[in-house]
Design an enzyme around this catalytic site. Sequence first.
Site, PDB file in Angstrom:
ATOM      1  N   ASP A  40      -7.142  52.067  -4.577  1.00 54.03           N
ATOM      2  CA  ASP A  40      -8.096  50.964  -4.416  1.00 54.03           C
ATOM      3  C   ASP A  40      -9.105  51.402  -3.365  1.00 54.03           C
ATOM      4  O   ASP A  40      -8.727  52.005  -2.362  1.00 54.03           O
ATOM      5  CB  ASP A  40      -7.332  49.704  -3.948  1.00 54.03           C
ATOM      6  CG  ASP A  40      -8.116  48.426  -4.150  1.00 54.03           C
ATOM      7  OD1 ASP A  40      -9.246  48.350  -3.644  1.00 54.03           O
ATOM      8  OD2 ASP A  40      -7.588  47.495  -4.792  1.00 54.03           O
ATOM      9  N   PHE A  70      -7.013  35.317 -19.881  1.00 50.90           N
ATOM     10  CA  PHE A  70      -7.773  34.078 -19.910  1.00 50.90           C
ATOM     11  C   PHE A  70      -8.084  33.698 -18.444  1.00 50.90           C
ATOM     12  O   PHE A  70      -8.623  34.527 -17.735  1.00 50.90           O
ATOM     13  CB  PHE A  70      -7.075  33.037 -20.796  1.00 50.90           C
ATOM     14  CG  PHE A  70      -7.410  33.317 -22.248  1.00 50.90           C
ATOM     15  CD1 PHE A  70      -6.902  34.441 -22.884  1.00 50.90           C
ATOM     16  CD2 PHE A  70      -8.330  32.538 -22.931  1.00 50.90           C
ATOM     17  CE1 PHE A  70      -7.298  34.774 -24.182  1.00 50.90           C
ATOM     18  CE2 PHE A  70      -8.714  32.851 -24.235  1.00 50.90           C
ATOM     19  CZ  PHE A  70      -8.208  33.970 -24.852  1.00 50.90           C
ATOM     20  N   ASN A  71      -7.754  32.498 -17.970  1.00 52.36           N
ATOM     21  CA  ASN A  71      -8.217  32.126 -16.619  1.00 52.36           C
ATOM     22  C   ASN A  71      -7.066  32.146 -15.621  1.00 52.36           C
ATOM     23  O   ASN A  71      -6.327  31.169 -15.509  1.00 52.36           O
ATOM     24  CB  ASN A  71      -8.849  30.732 -16.658  1.00 52.36           C
ATOM     25  CG  ASN A  71     -10.150  30.707 -17.433  1.00 52.36           C
ATOM     26  OD1 ASN A  71     -10.178  31.032 -18.619  1.00 52.36           O
ATOM     27  ND2 ASN A  71     -11.232  30.340 -16.785  1.00 52.36           N
ATOM     28  N   SER A 118     -10.468  41.151 -20.866  1.00 48.75           N
ATOM     29  CA  SER A 118     -10.827  39.751 -20.605  1.00 48.75           C
ATOM     30  C   SER A 118     -11.108  39.006 -21.892  1.00 48.75           C
ATOM     31  O   SER A 118     -11.627  39.583 -22.865  1.00 48.75           O
ATOM     32  CB  SER A 118     -12.086  39.725 -19.737  1.00 48.75           C
ATOM     33  OG  SER A 118     -12.589  38.419 -19.646  1.00 48.75           O
ATOM     34  N   LEU A 154     -10.946  49.251  -1.758  1.00 51.64           N
ATOM     35  CA  LEU A 154     -11.019  48.083  -0.858  1.00 51.64           C
ATOM     36  C   LEU A 154     -12.405  47.434  -0.831  1.00 51.64           C
ATOM     37  O   LEU A 154     -12.717  46.704   0.091  1.00 51.64           O
ATOM     38  CB  LEU A 154     -10.554  48.441   0.568  1.00 51.64           C
ATOM     39  CG  LEU A 154      -9.102  48.937   0.673  1.00 51.64           C
ATOM     40  CD1 LEU A 154      -8.733  49.180   2.138  1.00 51.64           C
ATOM     41  CD2 LEU A 154      -8.117  47.946   0.050  1.00 51.64           C
ATOM     42  N   PRO A 190     -25.433  27.819 -17.635  1.00 51.86           N
ATOM     43  CA  PRO A 190     -25.850  28.613 -18.801  1.00 51.86           C
ATOM     44  C   PRO A 190     -24.765  29.620 -19.187  1.00 51.86           C
ATOM     45  O   PRO A 190     -24.174  30.255 -18.317  1.00 51.86           O
ATOM     46  CB  PRO A 190     -27.108  29.340 -18.318  1.00 51.86           C
ATOM     47  CG  PRO A 190     -27.590  28.554 -17.144  1.00 51.86           C
ATOM     48  CD  PRO A 190     -26.381  27.916 -16.523  1.00 51.86           C
ATOM     49  N   TYR A 224     -20.785  42.127 -17.767  1.00 50.13           N
ATOM     50  CA  TYR A 224     -19.355  42.236 -17.411  1.00 50.13           C
ATOM     51  C   TYR A 224     -18.506  42.289 -18.676  1.00 50.13           C
ATOM     52  O   TYR A 224     -17.648  43.174 -18.846  1.00 50.13           O
ATOM     53  CB  TYR A 224     -18.959  41.028 -16.545  1.00 50.13           C
ATOM     54  CG  TYR A 224     -17.480  40.759 -16.528  1.00 50.13           C
ATOM     55  CD1 TYR A 224     -16.621  41.562 -15.775  1.00 50.13           C
ATOM     56  CD2 TYR A 224     -16.926  39.720 -17.282  1.00 50.13           C
ATOM     57  CE1 TYR A 224     -15.254  41.334 -15.785  1.00 50.13           C
ATOM     58  CE2 TYR A 224     -15.563  39.489 -17.291  1.00 50.13           C
ATOM     59  CZ  TYR A 224     -14.735  40.289 -16.544  1.00 50.13           C
ATOM     60  OH  TYR A 224     -13.381  40.073 -16.563  1.00 50.13           O
ATOM     61  N   LYS A 268     -15.862  41.937 -11.351  1.00 49.01           N
ATOM     62  CA  LYS A 268     -15.513  40.869 -12.296  1.00 49.01           C
ATOM     63  C   LYS A 268     -16.344  39.588 -12.202  1.00 49.01           C
ATOM     64  O   LYS A 268     -15.955  38.569 -12.768  1.00 49.01           O
ATOM     65  CB  LYS A 268     -14.039  40.527 -12.140  1.00 49.01           C
ATOM     66  CG  LYS A 268     -13.678  39.989 -10.763  1.00 49.01           C
ATOM     67  CD  LYS A 268     -12.323  39.311 -10.773  1.00 49.01           C
ATOM     68  CE  LYS A 268     -12.090  38.586  -9.471  1.00 49.01           C
ATOM     69  NZ  LYS A 268     -10.882  37.811  -9.413  1.00 49.01           N
ATOM     70  N   LYS A 303     -15.942  45.258 -20.516  1.00 47.74           N
ATOM     71  CA  LYS A 303     -14.540  45.078 -20.916  1.00 47.74           C
ATOM     72  C   LYS A 303     -14.368  45.476 -22.387  1.00 47.74           C
ATOM     73  O   LYS A 303     -13.405  46.167 -22.747  1.00 47.74           O
ATOM     74  CB  LYS A 303     -14.093  43.630 -20.685  1.00 47.74           C
ATOM     75  CG  LYS A 303     -13.978  43.262 -19.209  1.00 47.74           C
ATOM     76  CD  LYS A 303     -12.908  44.102 -18.514  1.00 47.74           C
ATOM     77  CE  LYS A 303     -12.810  43.854 -17.029  1.00 47.74           C
ATOM     78  NZ  LYS A 303     -11.860  44.731 -16.345  1.00 47.74           N
ATOM     79  N   ARG A 316     -10.441  25.144 -20.735  1.00 44.31           N
ATOM     80  CA  ARG A 316     -10.075  26.538 -20.502  1.00 44.31           C
ATOM     81  C   ARG A 316      -8.558  26.682 -20.535  1.00 44.31           C
ATOM     82  O   ARG A 316      -7.812  25.728 -20.314  1.00 44.31           O
ATOM     83  CB  ARG A 316     -10.563  27.008 -19.114  1.00 44.31           C
ATOM     84  CG  ARG A 316     -12.066  27.136 -18.990  1.00 44.31           C
ATOM     85  CD  ARG A 316     -12.593  28.329 -19.782  1.00 44.31           C
ATOM     86  NE  ARG A 316     -14.036  28.481 -19.644  1.00 44.31           N
ATOM     87  CZ  ARG A 316     -14.946  27.825 -20.376  1.00 44.31           C
ATOM     88  NH1 ARG A 316     -14.561  26.957 -21.300  1.00 44.31           N
ATOM     89  NH2 ARG A 316     -16.240  28.041 -20.195  1.00 44.31           N
TER      90      ARG A 316
HETATM   91  N1  UFG Z   1     -16.806  25.051 -13.417  1.00 43.89           N
HETATM   92  C1  UFG Z   1     -17.333  23.913 -12.834  1.00 43.89           C
HETATM   93  N2  UFG Z   1     -17.727  23.995 -11.532  1.00 43.89           N
HETATM   94  C2  UFG Z   1     -17.591  25.134 -10.780  1.00 43.89           C
HETATM   95  C3  UFG Z   1     -17.047  26.271 -11.381  1.00 43.89           C
HETATM   96  C4  UFG Z   1     -16.668  26.196 -12.708  1.00 43.89           C
HETATM   97  O1  UFG Z   1     -17.464  22.869 -13.470  1.00 43.89           O
HETATM   98  O2  UFG Z   1     -17.992  25.131  -9.589  1.00 43.89           O
HETATM   99  C5  UFG Z   1     -16.357  24.991 -14.822  1.00 43.89           C
HETATM  100  C6  UFG Z   1     -17.082  25.987 -15.716  1.00 43.89           C
HETATM  101  O3  UFG Z   1     -18.264  25.421 -16.203  1.00 43.89           O
HETATM  102  C7  UFG Z   1     -16.036  26.230 -16.783  1.00 43.89           C
HETATM  103  C8  UFG Z   1     -14.700  26.063 -16.063  1.00 43.89           C
HETATM  104  O4  UFG Z   1     -14.999  25.355 -14.866  1.00 43.89           O
HETATM  105  O5  UFG Z   1     -16.126  25.247 -17.753  1.00 43.89           O
HETATM  106  C9  UFG Z   1     -14.047  27.372 -15.700  1.00 43.89           C
HETATM  107  O6  UFG Z   1     -14.998  28.173 -15.038  1.00 43.89           O
HETATM  108  P1  UFG Z   1     -14.594  29.507 -14.246  1.00 43.89           P
HETATM  109  O7  UFG Z   1     -15.851  30.014 -13.607  1.00 43.89           O
HETATM  110  O8  UFG Z   1     -13.439  29.233 -13.362  1.00 43.89           O
HETATM  111  O9  UFG Z   1     -14.062  30.477 -15.371  1.00 43.89           O
HETATM  112  P2  UFG Z   1     -14.769  30.975 -16.724  1.00 43.89           P
HETATM  113  O10 UFG Z   1     -13.979  30.417 -17.848  1.00 43.89           O
HETATM  114  O11 UFG Z   1     -16.216  30.738 -16.730  1.00 43.89           O
HETATM  115  O12 UFG Z   1     -14.620  32.552 -16.575  1.00 43.89           O
HETATM  116  C10 UFG Z   1     -13.339  33.159 -16.550  1.00 43.89           C
HETATM  117  C11 UFG Z   1     -13.375  34.387 -15.658  1.00 43.89           C
HETATM  118  C12 UFG Z   1     -14.274  35.431 -16.235  1.00 43.89           C
HETATM  119  C13 UFG Z   1     -13.906  35.711 -17.661  1.00 43.89           C
HETATM  120  C14 UFG Z   1     -13.857  34.451 -18.477  1.00 43.89           C
HETATM  121  C15 UFG Z   1     -13.279  34.756 -19.834  1.00 43.89           C
HETATM  122  O13 UFG Z   1     -13.831  34.047 -14.359  1.00 43.89           O
HETATM  123  O14 UFG Z   1     -14.125  36.626 -15.486  1.00 43.89           O
HETATM  124  O15 UFG Z   1     -12.986  33.493 -17.850  1.00 43.89           O
HETATM  125  O16 UFG Z   1     -13.237  33.673 -20.654  1.00 43.89           O
HETATM  126  F1  UFG Z   1     -14.842  36.516 -18.197  1.00 43.89           F
END
Ligand code: UFG
Length: 332
Positions: free
Chosen positions: A31, A174-175, A122, A33, A287, A146, A82, A150, A226
Amino acid sequence: MQILVTGGAGYIGSHLVLALLRAGHDVRVLDDLRAGHAQALDRVAELAGRSAEFVRADVADVPRVVDALDGVHLVYHLAGSKAVGESMGFPERYFQNNLGGMAGLLTAMRQVGVDRIIFSSSAAVYGAEAEMPLSEGATHGPANPYALTKAQGEQMLAWMAERCGWSAVSLRYFNPVGADASGRIGECCAEPTNLVPRVLQALTGDIPHVAIFGEDYDTPDGTCLRDYIHISDLADAHLAALDALERPGHHIYNVGTGRPYSVREVIDGCSRVAGRPVPFVRGDRRPGDAPVAVADPRRFADDLGFRAERGLDQMLESAWRWVTENPRGYAG
Ligand code: UFG
């Protein structure tokens, strides 16, 4: 078995290293870091009762990686950048760190004859128009640099398997959410953008409120759905994936629960866990957000017997414990 984990000092990496040490494997972490924390590995050692070796190096640095591969049987490749938003502003960083890093690692592995690899991919590789739940064969359509890195990382592995006889696994995360139950390791990021860390920051007062990005989606409560998976389940999934390496070829697996939760449900869950309401505001859609992203986790279950076990409350309780017991992350 001697295992190399690139990116092993990061959020997912540290939980994986802990699981591997607990399962009796010998682990070496590589790593640089940039995003990882050496303290995470110290705490992993406390929890596991033994340490991983640590090599501070960039995964694109072929001679250093060659040295780090000494005696190694297989590699988990997690090192990479990421942040989707950052990748839109600085695509070249993602090409350099993720594709350049992968190319360096594969070159070093080929040089020393290590031919087994498990790659951190991802769900971002799926296209916006893919049908839910997402099976591994669903349409691809990376929507940002990104995600492209992947998808291309996976394709590199498919070619290594096809042309060089390697065994490779791509795990489409996933998340990931939550922290080890001990509260000693967790996600440590100065300016998080993901939902759960933002909600927890709103609860601790680090930010005044979290914004809900859109309440007018075609979902039951209007907010996005999600597939959140506990970080310790995700770590366990990496161990389950070892069996897939017994078969040559490139194997792709979704790693999710198959159970979606909405942004509102996550916020309500965090309020429950913290015992007080989450300060939030209603914001505009972000977006590029898909209304729904949920895994079909059956292939992983059928082939390798893996099922995520921990539910949303466990994810949020562990994340809350980590945040409240480590208000400055690994800094104090
Ligand atoms: N969201 C909010 N407010 C915030 C942050 C997020 O409402 O401040 C919502 C987003 O709109 C989304 C959900 O919460 O609907 C989840 O958002 P995240 O940013 O936590 O996660 P994403 O699903 O957008 O993205 C994640 C990973 C990415 C990966 C993607 C794959 O962070 O690295 O899943 O589906 F690419």
